[in-house]
Design a protein around this motif. Structure first.
Motif, PDB file in Angstrom:
ATOM      1  N   UNK A 134       0.867  -1.174   0.000  1.00  0.00           N
ATOM      2  CA  UNK A 134       0.000   0.000   0.000  1.00  0.00           C
ATOM      3  C   UNK A 134       0.901   1.222   0.000  1.00  0.00           C
ATOM      4  N   UNK A 135       0.373   2.420  -0.320  1.00  0.00           N
ATOM      5  CA  UNK A 135       1.226   3.608  -0.278  1.00  0.00           C
ATOM      6  C   UNK A 135       1.778   3.818   1.125  1.00  0.00           C
ATOM      7  N   UNK A 136       3.056   4.103   1.212  1.00  0.00           N
ATOM      8  CA  UNK A 136       3.708   4.279   2.510  1.00  0.00           C
ATOM      9  C   UNK A 136       3.997   5.761   2.748  1.00  0.00           C
ATOM     10  N   UNK A 137       3.422   6.347   3.810  1.00  0.00           N
ATOM     11  CA  UNK A 137       3.678   7.762   4.085  1.00  0.00           C
ATOM     12  C   UNK A 137       4.981   7.975   4.840  1.00  0.00           C
ATOM     13  N   UNK A 138       5.665   9.042   4.463  1.00  0.00           N
ATOM     14  CA  UNK A 138       6.857   9.523   5.159  1.00  0.00           C
ATOM     15  C   UNK A 138       6.548  10.939   5.619  1.00  0.00           C
ATOM     16  N   UNK A 139       6.854  11.277   6.853  1.00  0.00           N
ATOM     17  CA  UNK A 139       6.619  12.646   7.323  1.00  0.00           C
ATOM     18  C   UNK A 139       7.292  13.618   6.358  1.00  0.00           C
ATOM     19  N   UNK A 140       6.586  14.700   6.013  1.00  0.00           N
ATOM     20  CA  UNK A 140       7.113  15.628   5.021  1.00  0.00           C
ATOM     21  C   UNK A 140       8.461  16.193   5.460  1.00  0.00           C
ATOM     22  N   UNK A 141       8.604  16.478   6.752  1.00  0.00           N
ATOM     23  CA  UNK A 141       9.882  16.987   7.257  1.00  0.00           C
ATOM     24  C   UNK A 141      10.985  15.955   7.065  1.00  0.00           C
ATOM     25  N   UNK A 142      10.665  14.688   7.275  1.00  0.00           N
ATOM     26  CA  UNK A 142      11.633  13.605   7.066  1.00  0.00           C
ATOM     27  C   UNK A 142      12.028  13.508   5.594  1.00  0.00           C
ATOM     28  N   UNK A 143      11.033  13.569   4.709  1.00  0.00           N
ATOM     29  CA  UNK A 143      11.329  13.502   3.277  1.00  0.00           C
ATOM     30  C   UNK A 143      12.242  14.660   2.872  1.00  0.00           C
ATOM     31  N   UNK A 144      11.917  15.867   3.320  1.00  0.00           N
ATOM     32  CA  UNK A 144      12.719  17.028   2.943  1.00  0.00           C
ATOM     33  C   UNK A 144      14.132  16.933   3.511  1.00  0.00           C
ATOM     34  N   UNK A 145      14.247  16.499   4.756  1.00  0.00           N
ATOM     35  CA  UNK A 145      15.566  16.392   5.392  1.00  0.00           C
ATOM     36  C   UNK A 145      16.447  15.383   4.651  1.00  0.00           C
ATOM     37  N   UNK A 146      15.882  14.191   4.356  1.00  0.00           N
ATOM     38  CA  UNK A 146      16.675  13.141   3.706  1.00  0.00           C
ATOM     39  C   UNK A 146      16.983  13.504   2.252  1.00  0.00           C
ATOM     40  N   UNK A 147      16.038  14.150   1.578  1.00  0.00           N
ATOM     41  CA  UNK A 147      16.273  14.544   0.187  1.00  0.00           C
ATOM     42  C   UNK A 147      17.290  15.673   0.110  1.00  0.00           C
ATOM     43  N   UNK A 148      17.203  16.623   1.033  1.00  0.00           N
ATOM     44  CA  UNK A 148      18.218  17.682   1.101  1.00  0.00           C
ATOM     45  C   UNK A 148      19.607  17.073   1.285  1.00  0.00           C
ATOM     46  N   UNK A 149      19.709  16.125   2.211  1.00  0.00           N
ATOM     47  CA  UNK A 149      21.005  15.503   2.505  1.00  0.00           C
ATOM     48  C   UNK A 149      21.538  14.762   1.282  1.00  0.00           C
ATOM     49  N   UNK A 150      20.643  14.091   0.540  1.00  0.00           N
ATOM     50  CA  UNK A 150      21.062  13.368  -0.659  1.00  0.00           C
ATOM     51  C   UNK A 150      21.613  14.336  -1.704  1.00  0.00           C
ATOM     52  N   UNK A 151      20.884  15.426  -1.973  1.00  0.00           N
ATOM     53  CA  UNK A 151      21.344  16.400  -2.968  1.00  0.00           C
ATOM     54  C   UNK A 151      22.661  17.032  -2.522  1.00  0.00           C
ATOM     55  N   UNK A 152      22.757  17.375  -1.244  1.00  0.00           N
ATOM     56  CA  UNK A 152      24.004  17.961  -0.724  1.00  0.00           C
ATOM     57  C   UNK A 152      25.171  16.994  -0.871  1.00  0.00           C
ATOM     58  N   UNK A 153      24.917  15.702  -0.670  1.00  0.00           N
ATOM     59  CA  UNK A 153      25.992  14.712  -0.798  1.00  0.00           C
ATOM     60  C   UNK A 153      26.482  14.611  -2.243  1.00  0.00           C
ATOM     61  N   UNK A 154      25.554  14.686  -3.198  1.00  0.00           N
ATOM     62  CA  UNK A 154      25.956  14.644  -4.602  1.00  0.00           C
ATOM     63  C   UNK A 154      26.782  15.880  -4.953  1.00  0.00           C
ATOM     64  N   UNK A 155      26.361  17.043  -4.468  1.00  0.00           N
ATOM     65  CA  UNK A 155      27.118  18.270  -4.734  1.00  0.00           C
ATOM     66  C   UNK A 155      28.492  18.208  -4.079  1.00  0.00           C
ATOM     67  N   UNK A 156      28.559  17.676  -2.868  1.00  0.00           N
ATOM     68  CA  UNK A 156      29.850  17.540  -2.181  1.00  0.00           C
ATOM     69  C   UNK A 156      30.784  16.617  -2.949  1.00  0.00           C
ATOM     70  N   UNK A 157      30.225  15.549  -3.505  1.00  0.00           N
ATOM     71  CA  UNK A 157      31.027  14.624  -4.310  1.00  0.00           C
ATOM     72  C   UNK A 157      31.617  15.342  -5.517  1.00  0.00           C
ATOM     73  N   UNK A 158      30.813  16.168  -6.169  1.00  0.00           N
ATOM     74  CA  UNK A 158      31.300  16.922  -7.322  1.00  0.00           C
ATOM     75  C   UNK A 158      32.367  17.939  -6.917  1.00  0.00           C
ATOM     76  N   UNK A 159      32.159  18.575  -5.774  1.00  0.00           N
ATOM     77  CA  UNK A 159      33.171  19.506  -5.269  1.00  0.00           C
ATOM     78  C   UNK A 159      34.486  18.784  -5.016  1.00  0.00           C
ATOM     79  N   UNK A 160      34.400  17.581  -4.437  1.00  0.00           N
ATOM     80  CA  UNK A 160      35.595  16.817  -4.112  1.00  0.00           C
ATOM     81  C   UNK A 160      36.374  16.414  -5.357  1.00  0.00           C
ATOM     82  N   UNK A 161      35.679  16.335  -6.485  1.00  0.00           N
ATOM     83  CA  UNK A 161      36.356  15.968  -7.740  1.00  0.00           C
ATOM     84  C   UNK A 161      36.665  17.206  -8.581  1.00  0.00           C
TER      85      UNK A 161
END
Length: 448
Positions: A134-161
């Protein structure tokens, strides 16, 4: 609520594109214990949790869709989602030549529900197997926090290279700036709620929405904007028209501490509380009691004729605790349900909130709470089970609907939601996610 996690295990590829090369990884998405990227690698005949992709296009899609992804609800039942809506909410739109899992992100104002379908495409190297029951809900704050962290990690990886000037970095910087500015953030939210990408909504429409918000209140405008879309000016007609004048019962202003759980749990708890407070038995609620609680008379209601094609009903506060009530339902059972929805909305809304009450066909958290309240208030699940006495046949449900003066759909939904009858498979997704490499096709789900 489920917990969302993005897993990245960096592995450089031999791509000639430096961004793709340096953001390639074994990537997985987990929803609590369920892996949404679980797949069968056709070439190696191996079952895996992760996929080997560049996560850059996914990060770019998440950033580019950020406002709509978080603030644009699913269109009302029966309205086909536009291609624009789907491109902002289906993970497959990340594209870039990869076979992504079919995952749909649907916000309701308080949580993000994730839907999924298996992918089995002839000739492709990966077939996805993991599907939530069934559809699984994630708290909106949790979704935003984890998605922000994912995007930041990708940008950090690019900075590191050594790659600091990328489209992702520029876009994400702008989004963070808008989020940090309350005025800009509200405009971006309104654009998204009306179905526009950032800065694509005509200024005149945004200006009109902001003017109307002074009357409706921000919470109500967030419910009305997705209903009216670019025709937001039509909300003015609701602002100008008069409805039935009523003074709701004081008991509806006595807030209770049931703000926990999912919206349907909150609505059910509020309904139980109100029935207890007014000493209502476990039987059918007469129309008179519903109208007395709203503070309007049966003679007022008998003379009311709703305007044609109103996409939302509203209740507007006026002086001295009275409300101007503009209903839209015509069928007697639908009217009872609408009355009950407004009772629940008035009882459930935070004490700090001002402005209109709104009832619509959307599936935002507020509308879910209203529907759950109305169903439990008009037809308490315990009373329904006692009436059915173990007989869940179609004829028994029809008799129950007649006894409690609710629709057969209400009876069916109550029994399904409480696990007494099986949930139909075709209702598990709001629509079918049918895709191929070149286009995103729509196929309506029966019963959605």
């Amino acid at each position: 609520m489920s917990e969302l996690n993005y897993s990245i295990d960096w592995l450089a590829s031999g791509s000639s594109d430096p961004i793709v090369r340096d953001t390639s990884a074994q990537f997985a998405i987990y929803l609590s214990s369920m892996c949404l990227t679980r797949n069968v690698d056709i070439w190696s005949k191996t079952l895996r949790d992760s996929i080997y992709v560049s996560v850059y296009p996914l990060a770019l899609w998440l950033a580019g869709s950020w406002w709509r992804l978080n603030y644009e609800p699913l269109p009302a039942t029966g309205i086909r989602p536009s291609l624009s809506w789907r491109m902002a909410h289906e993970l497959g739109a990340a594209n870039h030549g990869y076979v992504w899992p079919r995952i749909l992100f649907v916000p309701d104002g308080e949580s993000m529900s994730l839907w999924s379908e298996p992918v089995s495409t002839p000739g492709q190297s990966v077939n996805y197997t993991s599907v939530p029951d069934m559809p699984r809900p994630v708290a909106l704050e949790e979704f935003q926090y984890k998605t922000d962290a994912f995007i930041d990690e990708v940008i950090s990886r690019l900075y590191a290279t050594g790659q600091t000037q990328t489209d992702l970095n520029s876009l994400w910087t702008l989004i963070k700036e808008d989020r940090a500015n309350p005025e800009c953030a509200r405009i971006r939210q309104l654009e998204a709620q009306m179905g526009f990408d950032p800065e694509e909504c005509p200024p005149s429409i945004i200006e009109e929405a902001l003017r109307l918000q002074q009357s409706t209140g921000q919470a109500a405008m967030s419910e009305l904007a997705p209903v009216f879309g670019e025709n937001v000016r039509k909300i003015r007609s609701l602002d100008e028209v008069s409805g039935l004048r009523g003074r709701p019962s004081e008991c509806l202003y006595e807030k209770v501490t049931f703000w926990h759980g999912q919206p349907w749990e909150q609505g059910m708890a509020a309904a139980k509380q109100l029935r207890k407070d007014i000493g209502l038995s476990q039987d059918c609620v007469p129309d008179k009691i519903l109208l007395d609680l709203l503070g309007i008379t049966e003679s007022q209601m008998s003379g009311w004729s709703p305007s044609e094609n109103i996409p939302a009903a509203v209740v507007k506060p006026v002086l001295s605790g009275s409300w101007d009530m503009i209903f839209r339902k015509r069928h007697p059972l639908s009217r009872r349900f609408e009355w009950a929805r407004f009772l629940g909305d008035l009882l459930s809304r935070p004490t700090s909130e001002e402005g209109w009450l709104v009832s619509s066909d959307l599936t935002t958290a507020r509308q879910k709470r209203q529907r759950s309240f109305a169903a439990e208030f008009l037809c308490p699940i315990d009373a329904l089970l006692a009436f059915l006495d173990g007989d869940y046949s179609e004829s028994a449900q029809e008799s129950a609907a007649e006894h409690f003066q609710v629709s057969e759909k209400t009876i069916e939904t109550l029994l399904m939601n409480h696990g007494y009858t099986d949930r139909r498979v075709e209702t598990q997704l709001p629509y079918r996610l049918v895709t191929n490499e070149r286009t995103m096709k729509y196929q309506g789900a029966e019963g959605a």
